[in-house]
Design a protein around this motif. Structure first.
Motif, PDB file in Angstrom:
ATOM      1  N   LYS A  68       0.847  -1.283  -0.193  1.00  0.00           N
ATOM      2  CA  LYS A  68       0.150   0.038   0.070  1.00  0.00           C
ATOM      3  C   LYS A  68       0.972   1.325   0.083  1.00  0.00           C
ATOM      4  N   CYS A  69       2.201   1.135   0.566  1.00  0.00           N
ATOM      5  CA  CYS A  69       3.063   2.397   0.622  1.00  0.00           C
ATOM      6  C   CYS A  69       3.331   3.016  -0.506  1.00  0.00           C
ATOM      7  N   THR A  70       2.910   4.486  -0.746  1.00  0.00           N
ATOM      8  CA  THR A  70       3.465   5.222  -1.829  1.00  0.00           C
ATOM      9  C   THR A  70       4.696   5.927  -1.444  1.00  0.00           C
TER      10      THR A  70
ATOM     11  N   CYS B 150      -0.244   8.826   8.014  1.00  0.00           N
ATOM     12  CA  CYS B 150      -0.348   8.303   6.797  1.00  0.00           C
ATOM     13  C   CYS B 150      -1.633   8.518   6.080  1.00  0.00           C
TER      14      CYS B 150
ATOM     15  N   LYS C 230      -6.523   7.620   2.014  1.00  0.00           N
ATOM     16  CA  LYS C 230      -6.277   6.915   0.913  1.00  0.00           C
ATOM     17  C   LYS C 230      -5.442   5.919   0.702  1.00  0.00           C
ATOM     18  N   VAL C 231      -4.306   5.984   1.656  1.00  0.00           N
ATOM     19  CA  VAL C 231      -3.292   4.903   1.330  1.00  0.00           C
ATOM     20  C   VAL C 231      -3.358   3.793   2.687  1.00  0.00           C
TER      21      VAL C 231
ATOM     22  N   ALA D 234      -1.247   2.744   4.785  1.00  0.00           N
ATOM     23  CA  ALA D 234      -0.242   1.587   4.951  1.00  0.00           C
ATOM     24  C   ALA D 234       0.236   1.281   6.183  1.00  0.00           C
TER      25      ALA D 234
END
Lengths: 93, 390
Positions: free
Chosen positions: A40-42, A81, A84-85, A87
Motif C-alpha cells: 500500500k505504501c506510496t 499516513c 487513501k493509502v 499503509a
C-alpha cells in the motif's frame, strides 16, 4: 541484568565512551506496534518526517520497514499516513 | 612573608590571581562585584592566563563554570545573595558531576525586602547543594581559605565555596600576610582533572539520564564523598599550617578551657565574640567561643567531642531557616550532641539579619543569659532574636 552498587559505578555518572540513545533501546515501552504494508505504501515519507524517533527505515529512497528496537508505539506514523493509502496500522503489541 | 592592606574582596581577587585559574565566568552583584571586577583587570593586564567569560546572569555564570570544569579546566567564580540564589539549580549540577569549582561567596541577605547587607541566608540557602562551605572570620582567613579551598575541592572532587561577610569584611581594609605567587602555585599544585570533554581520544558522556535504577546510587556516592572530604580538609589544613604557619581546623576553640558555657558563632561575629569573651573573662566569668569554620561537611564528631562538657551552649545564627524553631547552625549543632546521655542545654540567638550590627554588649548579653541558665537550669525562650524591636 546485574544492577551495579554505588561503589562500582563511575563517579558522577560520567560514562566512558561515546554513549548515545543508540545504546538505549526504547522499544519495550510500546503497548501498540505499527505494522507497515509495503504493497500500500506510496513512499510519501510523511511517517518518516513525523516520527519523533528515527524508527522509519529508509533505503535507496524507499520506506523499507520499522525499527522496533526504538519505536515506542506512539502511533503518529499511522495517523499521518494519508487516509487513501492507510499503509500503517496499529495493533496491540 | 609580604604584608598587604587588603579588603575582603581584594584578598579574594588576589588569591584568585595567585591561583591563576583557567576559566572564570562571573556576573557582578553587590557586595561581590569587586572580586570579579578586580580579577577582570588582572586578566586585561595580562597578569593571569585566565579565560574570563562575562555572562548575562549568575545562572549562566555557574553554567559556564560547569562546562569549563567538565572540559578539564581549573575554574573559579564569585557571587553574593540573589546571585547565589540564581545559581542554585546549577550548584547541584556542579556537585553532581563532581566538578571542583571554587566560588568566592560574599554573604548578603536575600530579598524581600531588598537589602544589600550581611547575613548568612544566601549561603545557608545552598546548604544542601553538595558544596563544601567554609566561613571566614576576617580578611586573612578569607584569603587563606580561598587558597585552601582550591586544594580541598580538587582533592575531594567536590565544589567548594568560601564565604566572607558582606561589607563587614568584603569592604573592610585589613593588614594581612600574603604568600608569594610561587608558594601558592606549589601549594595547590598542577590540576589533573579526572576527565575532560575536550579529550577526543578518550570520549566520555556527561550528564546521562539516571532514573529510578541508578540516581540513588550516584547520590550515595556524593554523600560518601562529603564524608571523605573531611579527610581532605584535615590534610590540606595541616599542610597549609606546616608550610605557612597559619593553622586551620574545622573550628577554632577560643578560651573554651575551663569555660562553663560556650558560644558558637561563624564568620566575622567570631571576632566580636572574642573581644566580649576577653572582657567577660576579666570579670571572672567562665565563657568561651567555638568558631565554626567548616559548615559543610558538618564536623559532627569533633563538635560533639568539644561541646559535650559544657552546661550550656548558645548558638548564634545569622539566618533563620523559617522552621519556626531557630537557625541552621543551632539545629545541626544541637542534633550533633543528641545521642549523648548527658548533654548541654542549647539556646539559639538569631542576629544580624540584613546587616543589623552585632556589638560586644549583645554577645555579653548572650553569655550572661547562658550563665544564668547554667545556674538555674531554666530556659525561658529557646530561640531569641537579638536586638529586634518589639
Amino acid at each position: 541484568m546485574k544492577k551495579y552498587g554505588w561503589k562500582e559505578l563511575p563517579l558522577g555518572a560520567i560514562l566512558k565512551g561515546e554513549w548515545s540513545t543508540e545504546n538505549f533501546p526504547t522499544g519495550d515501552w510500546r503497548s501498540e506496534r505499527p505494522v507497515w504494508d509495503e504493497e500500500k505504501c506510496t513512499d510519501c515519507f510523511l511517517c518518516w518526517i513525523y516520527c519523533p524517533d528515527s524508527s522509519i527505515i529508509i533505503k535507496d529512497g524507499k520506506v523499507t520497514g520499522i525499527n522496533y528496537d526504538y519505536c515506542k508505539g506512539c502511533g503518529i506514523c499511522a495517523n499521518v499516513c494519508p487516509p487513501k493509502v492507510k499503509a500503517i496500522e496499529m495493533i496491540p503489541d | 612573608m609580604p604584608l598587604k592592606a587588603l579588603t575582603g574582596n581584594e584578598s579574594m581577587a588576589e588569591a584568585m590571581r595567585q591561583i591563576n585559574p583557567d576559566v572564570v565566568a562571573a556576573y557582578p552583584i553587590t557586595p561581590a562585584t569587586e572580586v570579579v571586577q578586580i580579577f577582570s583587570s588582572f586578566v586585561a593586564d595580562g597578569l593571569v592566563d585566565t579565560e574570563f567569560v562575562a555572562v548575562e546572569s549568575e545562572h549562566s555564570a555557574m553554567s559556564a563554570c560547569v562546562g569549563a570544569a567538565a572540559a578539564g579546566a581549573r575554574v573559579m567564580t564569585s557571587t553574593a545573595s540573589q546571585g547565589l540564589a540564581l545559581m542554585h539549580e546549577v550548584l547541584y549540577v556542579a556537585a553532581g558531576l563532581r566538578l571542583p569549582i571554587v566560588l568566592c561567596e560574599i554573604n548578603r541577605s536575600l530579598s524581600a525586602p531588598i537589602n544589600i547587607h550581611c547575613d548568612h541566608s544566601d549561603t545557608m540557602g545552598s546548604r544542601d547543594a553538595g558544596w563544601i562551605q567554609i566561613f571566614s572570620e576576617n580578611v586573612q582567613e578569607t584569603y587563606d581559605n580561598v587558597i585552601q579551598a582550591m586544594k580541598i575541592a580538587e582533592s575531594s572532587r567536590i565544589p567548594a565555596l568560601v564565604t566572607t561577610d558582606g561589607f563587614i569584611l568584603s569592604h573592610c581594609l585589613e593588614r594581612i600576610e600574603v604568600l608569594e605567587d610561587s608558594e601558592v602555585q606549589s601549594f595547590i599544585g598542577e590540576y589533573k582533572p579526572a576527565y575532560s570533554l575536550l579529550d577526543i581520544e578518550n570520549p566520555i558522556t556527561v550528564g546521562p539520564l539516571d532514573l529510578q535504577d541508578y540516581y540513588f546510587e550516584h547520590k550515595r556516592q556524593e554523600i560518601e564523598a562529603m564524608r571523605e572530604a573531611k579527610k581532605s580538609i584535615e590534610k590540606v589544613n595541616k599542610e597549609f599550617g606546616d608550610r605557612f604557619r597559619r593553622r586551620y581546623d574545622f573550628f577554632e576553640s577560643y578560651k573554651l578551657n575551663g569555660a562553663e558555657i560556650a558560644i558558637v558563632a561563624l564568620g566575622s561575629t567570631a571576632g566580636t565574640a572574642k573581644v566580649a569573651i576577653d572582657s567577660l573573662r576579666e570579670e571572672g566569668k567562665k565563657v568561651g567561643l567555638l568558631k565554626l569554620r567548616v559548615f559543610r561537611p558538618f564536623p559532627y564528631e569533633k563538635l560533639c567531642e568539644v561541646l559535650q562538657k559544657f552546661k550550656v551552649v548558645a548558638v548564634l545564627d545569622r539566618s533563620d531557616s523559617m522552621s519556626s524553631t531557630g537557625g541552621p547552625v543551632f539545629t545541626e549543632a544541637r542534633s550533633a550532641l543528641y545521642d549523648l546521655t548527658t548533654r548541654p542545654r542549647f539556646v539559639n540567638y538569631i542576629y544580624g539579619l540584613g546587616g543589623r550590627e552585632i556589638t560586644e554588649s549583645d554577645i555579653k548579653k548572650v553569655a550572661n543569659e547562658a550563665l544564668k541558665i547554667s545556674k538555674t537550669g531554666k530556659i525561658k525562650e529557646l530561640v531569641q532574636y537579638l536586638g529586634v524591636r518589639e
